[in-house]
Design an enzyme around this catalytic site. Structure first.
Site: not given
Ligand code: SF4
Length: 303
Positions: A39, A122, A140
């Site tokens: 991520e 997020y 996002d």
């Protein structure tokens, strides 16, 4: 057009995902550390550039303990090529906090994840969903665009504040917990490949019948009214992040990991002249603020 039906939306999206899901290495694991690495890497870097770096990173630092104990120099070297190097430092700070304060185990609540350094709303939701299968929405840029276009209309999308879009994402989350993992992954793929920012493939979109933006977005796209992706400010032909990457690479390549501003300037720009020193000083000052370099006695060095 009436409000799109969330159940039909889920069913259509999940059907599409079953046929078109991207084969991504971080989808083959539920290890929160690996998911956090992916991520952080995916923030501001394209998937195809992230995949090889993700494999390399996991070989170099396979566990959170190894990342926490690694030296900064090797971490920044491993990050080279991804840009926005401060993300590597965030990852290490996150790892050190988990080792120190959580016995090396990731917190499994949103609140716990949010308390970690470098983890925003997020990323916390992504780890909670993809590692711990929690029924939480993700927002996002891609998700905001997809949900906004389908449920609100693309012209109103720009006016939506962050809390409104999170509320929408929460409202349209599938009720059945078992579908949420795939649903969240499918939104990512759908936003990246079909409902893209400037060239949405509305004509082949399986959700066009439910989408509030169709067909007006199709018309807009034909007339090129869609907002182009923002372009980065250029400095001597390149964005600042590229110059920062070059400076870091230069310092890594030098035996003692240090150089003067003039040496840096001449190495990264063949046509460097002293009237650019102030600009360069500004660049390294922001790098020092981010913990990427240290400036001492007119010399810039790795931390
Ligand atoms: Fe996106 Fe176009 Fe599909 Fe609507 S119809 S979801 S705007 S690709």
């Amino acid at each position: 057009m009436s409000v799109p039906d969330a159940t039909i939306f889920h069913r259509t999206l999940l059907r599409w995902y079953r046929r078109h899901a991207r084969d991504l290495p971080w989808r083959k694991t539920h290890d929160p550390y690996a998911i956090a690495v992916s991520e952080l890497m995916l923030q501001q870097t394209q998937v195809d550039r992230v995949i090889p770096k993700f494999h390399q990173w996991m070989k170099l630092f396979p566990t959170i303990n190894q990342l926490a104990g690694a030296d900064t120099k090797s971490i920044l070297a491993a990050w080279q090529g991804l840009g926005y190097n401060r993300r590597a430092l965030y990852l290490q700070r996150m790892a050190q906090t988990i080792v120190k304060e959580h016995d090396g185990n990731f917190p499994d609540t949103l609140e716990g994840l949010r308390s970690l350094p470098g983890i925003g709303p997020y990323t916390a939701s992504a780890i909670a969903s993809f590692a711990f299968h929690q029924p939480v929405p993700l927002v996002d840029t891609n998700v905001k665009r997809v949900l906004g276009r389908i449920f609100v209309g693309w012209k109103k999308l720009e006016d939506m504040a962050e809390p409104q879009i999170w509320k929408l994402a929460t409202d349209v989350l599938p009720k059945q917990k078992k579908h949420i993992y795939d649903y969240n992954q499918s939104l990512m793929d759908f936003g990246a490949t079909i409902c893209t920012a400037t060239k949405p493939k509305c004509e082949e979109c399986p959700l066009s019948k439910q989408c509030k933006s169709y067909p007006s977005i199709l018309q807009a796209e034909r007339k090129q009214l869609l907002t182009k992706a923002p372009t980065e400010t250029q400095y001597f032909g390149k964005p600042r992040r590229i110059w920062r990457g070059k400076i870091l690479k230069l310092l890594h390549d030098r035996p003692k990991g240090k150089a003067t501003l003039l040496q840096i300037g001449k190495s990264i720009q063949p046509d460097f002249t002293t009237d650019r020193i102030d600009w360069l000083r500004g660049v390294v000052a922001t790098m020092e603020k981010d913990g990427l370099v240290v400036i001492k006695n007119k010399t810039v060095r790795l931390p």
